[in-house]
Design an enzyme around this catalytic site. Structure first.
Site, PDB file in Angstrom:
ATOM      1  N   GLY A 162     109.662 -32.870  61.447  1.00 46.07           N
ATOM      2  CA  GLY A 162     109.563 -33.839  60.350  1.00 46.07           C
ATOM      3  C   GLY A 162     108.223 -33.960  59.642  1.00 46.07           C
ATOM      4  O   GLY A 162     108.129 -34.657  58.624  1.00 46.07           O
ATOM      5  N   SER A 182     100.140 -42.797  56.848  1.00 51.33           N
ATOM      6  CA  SER A 182      99.936 -42.560  55.415  1.00 51.33           C
ATOM      7  C   SER A 182      98.492 -42.857  54.969  1.00 51.33           C
ATOM      8  O   SER A 182      97.946 -42.094  54.159  1.00 51.33           O
ATOM      9  CB  SER A 182     100.928 -43.373  54.582  1.00 51.33           C
ATOM     10  N   LYS A 202     112.585 -50.797  52.616  1.00 53.03           N
ATOM     11  CA  LYS A 202     112.985 -49.784  51.627  1.00 53.03           C
ATOM     12  C   LYS A 202     114.197 -50.191  50.776  1.00 53.03           C
ATOM     13  O   LYS A 202     114.270 -49.838  49.613  1.00 53.03           O
ATOM     14  CB  LYS A 202     113.292 -48.453  52.322  1.00 53.03           C
ATOM     15  N   ASP A 254     111.527 -39.156  49.429  1.00 55.56           N
ATOM     16  CA  ASP A 254     111.850 -38.631  50.773  1.00 55.56           C
ATOM     17  C   ASP A 254     112.673 -37.337  50.717  1.00 55.56           C
ATOM     18  O   ASP A 254     112.376 -36.378  51.434  1.00 55.56           O
ATOM     19  CB  ASP A 254     112.631 -39.674  51.583  1.00 55.56           C
ATOM     20  N   GLY A 277     122.145 -43.606  57.238  1.00 54.32           N
ATOM     21  CA  GLY A 277     121.288 -44.687  56.749  1.00 54.32           C
ATOM     22  C   GLY A 277     120.530 -44.279  55.500  1.00 54.32           C
ATOM     23  O   GLY A 277     120.904 -43.317  54.813  1.00 54.32           O
TER      24      GLY A 277
HETATM   25  P1  ATR Z   1     116.811 -45.160  58.015  1.00 54.04           P
HETATM   26  O1  ATR Z   1     116.418 -45.822  56.740  1.00 54.04           O
HETATM   27  O2  ATR Z   1     115.632 -44.627  58.797  1.00 54.04           O
HETATM   28  O3  ATR Z   1     117.872 -44.129  57.819  1.00 54.04           O
HETATM   29  P2  ATR Z   1     118.812 -46.988  59.007  1.00 54.04           P
HETATM   30  O4  ATR Z   1     119.344 -47.195  57.626  1.00 54.04           O
HETATM   31  O5  ATR Z   1     118.667 -48.155  59.926  1.00 54.04           O
HETATM   32  O6  ATR Z   1     117.376 -46.307  58.976  1.00 54.04           O
HETATM   33  O7  ATR Z   1     119.728 -45.866  59.723  1.00 54.04           O
HETATM   34  C1  ATR Z   1     119.530 -45.457  61.022  1.00 54.04           C
HETATM   35  C2  ATR Z   1     120.548 -44.372  61.390  1.00 54.04           C
HETATM   36  O8  ATR Z   1     120.339 -44.008  62.764  1.00 54.04           O
HETATM   37  C3  ATR Z   1     121.996 -44.819  61.277  1.00 54.04           C
HETATM   38  O9  ATR Z   1     122.799 -43.723  60.901  1.00 54.04           O
HETATM   39  C4  ATR Z   1     122.298 -45.257  62.719  1.00 54.04           C
HETATM   40  O10 ATR Z   1     123.671 -45.247  63.050  1.00 54.04           O
HETATM   41  P3  ATR Z   1     124.593 -46.547  62.768  1.00 54.04           P
HETATM   42  O11 ATR Z   1     124.917 -46.541  61.314  1.00 54.04           O
HETATM   43  O12 ATR Z   1     125.757 -46.352  63.645  1.00 54.04           O
HETATM   44  O13 ATR Z   1     123.747 -47.746  63.178  1.00 54.04           O
HETATM   45  C5  ATR Z   1     121.580 -44.183  63.473  1.00 54.04           C
HETATM   46  N1  ATR Z   1     121.304 -44.565  64.877  1.00 54.04           N
HETATM   47  C6  ATR Z   1     120.359 -45.437  65.316  1.00 54.04           C
HETATM   48  N2  ATR Z   1     120.406 -45.525  66.669  1.00 54.04           N
HETATM   49  C7  ATR Z   1     121.385 -44.667  67.091  1.00 54.04           C
HETATM   50  C8  ATR Z   1     121.914 -44.281  68.365  1.00 54.04           C
HETATM   51  N3  ATR Z   1     121.432 -44.798  69.493  1.00 54.04           N
HETATM   52  N4  ATR Z   1     122.901 -43.362  68.400  1.00 54.04           N
HETATM   53  C9  ATR Z   1     123.393 -42.818  67.263  1.00 54.04           C
HETATM   54  N5  ATR Z   1     122.949 -43.145  66.019  1.00 54.04           N
HETATM   55  C10 ATR Z   1     121.963 -44.052  65.936  1.00 54.04           C
END
Ligand code: ATR
Length: 290
Positions: free
Chosen positions: A251, A22, A71, A107, A134
C-alpha cells in the site's frame, strides 16, 4: 523550517491523527522545493468537524487532506465536489479556492498509478476481485472502472453493502460485468481461479491484526495480490501470497501517489515522488502510519 508572515498552511484533518505519516511526507517535498508552506496535523473530533471546515475558509488554509473518520461526513460541509466524489461519496482532499471549498478524492488515482509504476499493470480487459465495499473500495473501483476491465467482483462481509456498491457502478459502467459476493473462502474460489488482480481494501491485516481467509491457492500464478495497507509494509495476506509464488503489491505506493496528486491540486506543482517515498518509508519504519 523558517515560518514567516507569508507562510501558507496545508494539513490533515482526522481523529485520531497522531500517527499519520502525511506531514513528514509533504514537509519533505516542501523543504526540497524550497516553498514557504507548512503541512500540519489537526486532530478534530467528529462533533467539531463543521467548525474545522469553516476554519479552513476563515484561516485561508490552502488545502487539507481528510482521513478517518471524516472522509464521508465532510462532503456535506463543502461548496463543490468533483465528479469522482459524487460516485465515491468520500473526500480525501479539499482545495480552498478563494474561500470556495472543493472536495476531491485522489485515493483511486494513487492506487492505479502505483500499480502501473510498480508492476506495469493496466486494468483494461482484466478480471478483478475487490475485497471490501467501504470508502476505500469505492475510490479504487472508480479508478479501475474507467480503465475498462472485463469484470469486477466486489466481495464483502456485509453482503448488502457490496450489493449497493455494485448497483451504483453497474449503472455508471454498463459494459463492465459486476458482481457482489459474500467474503467466504469457498465462494471466492470460483472467482479467484480466473482473477488477474485481487485487492484487499478491508482493514484486516492492519498492524498485523487478523487474517483474511482467502483461497489464494486458487489464483493463477500470474495473478497480482494487492493490499492497500502500508503498515506493515508486508501484510499477512501479502506474506502468504509471496510464499505461494504470486506477484504482490503493497500500500505504500498508493499513499505516495494520492499525496502527490493532492499536492498538485493545491500548488500546481508535480511533487517529486521519490522524496515522498523516502520520507514515508522512514516514517513507517519509525512507527508512524498506525
Ligand atoms: P474505508 O473507508 O477504509 O474503506 P470503511 O468504509 O469502514 O473504511 O470500510 C471498511 C471495510 O473493511 C468494509 O468493507 C468492512 O466490511 P463490512 O462492510 O462488512 O463492515 C471491511 N472489514 C472490516 N473489518 C473486517 C473483518 N474483520 N472481516 C472482513 N471485513 C472487514
Amino acid at each position: 523550517m523558517n515560518i514567516t508572515g507569508k507562510t501558507k498552511i496545508l494539513g490533515i484533518l482526522g481523529y485520531p491523527v497522531n500517527h499519520t505519516i502525511s506531514p513528514p511526507m509533504h514537509n519533505a517535498v516542501i523543504k526540497m522545493l524550497g516553498l514557504d508552506i507548512v503541512y500540519l496535523p489537526f486532530e478534530v473530533k467528529p462533533s467539531n468537524l463543521q467548525h474545522a471546515v469553516n476554519g479552513i475558509r476563515g484561516l485561508g488554509i490552502l488545502g487539507i487532506n481528510i482521513t478517518i473518520p471524516h472522509k464521508e461526513t465532510v462532503v456535506k460541509f463543502l461548496d463543490k465536489i468533483s465528479e469522482e466524489v459524487k460516485l465515491i461519496g468520500a473526500v480525501n482532499t479539499i482545495v480552498n479556492k478563494d474561500g470556495c471549498l472543493i472536495g476531491h478524492n485522489t485515493d483511486g488515482y494513487g492506487y492505479i498509478t502505483s500499480l502501473k509504476e510498480e508492476l506495469n499493470f493496466s486494468a483494461k480487459g482484466k478480471k478483478i476481485v475487490i475485497l471490501g465495499a467501504g470508502g476505500a473500495a469505492r475510490g479504487i473501483l472508480t479508478a479501475l472502472a474507467v480503465k475498462k476491465p472485463e469484470a469486477i467482483i466486489v466481495a464483502n462481509r456485509t453482503i448488502a453493502r457490496a450489493v449497493s456498491v455494485v448497483k451504483i457502478f453497474k449503472e455508471k459502467f454498463p459494459n463492465i460485468k459486476f458482481e457482489a459476493v459474500y467474503i467466504d473462502e469457498d465462494m471466492l474460489k470460483a472467482y479467484f481461479q480466473y482473477a488477474d488482480l485481487i485487492v484487499n481494501t478491508t482493514s484486516v491485516g492492519m498492524k498485523k491484526k487478523g487474517i483474511l481467509k482467502t483461497p489464494l491457492e486458487a489464483l493463477p500464478k500470474t495473478a497480482i495480490v494487492s493490499d492497500i495497507i502500508y503498515n506493515p509494509l508486508e501484510t499477512p495476506l501479502l506474506e502468504r501470497a509471496k510464499k505461494l509464488g504470486l506477484i504482490t503489491h503493497g500500500g505504500l505506493g498508493m499513499l505516495i501517489h494520492q499525496g502527490a496528486k493532492s499536492f498538485k491540486l493545491w500548488t500546481g506543482i508535480d511533487a517529486p515522488t521519490k522524496v515522498m517515498r523516502k520520507a514515508a518509508l522512514k516514517a513507517v519504519k519509525s512507527g508512524g502510519g498506525k
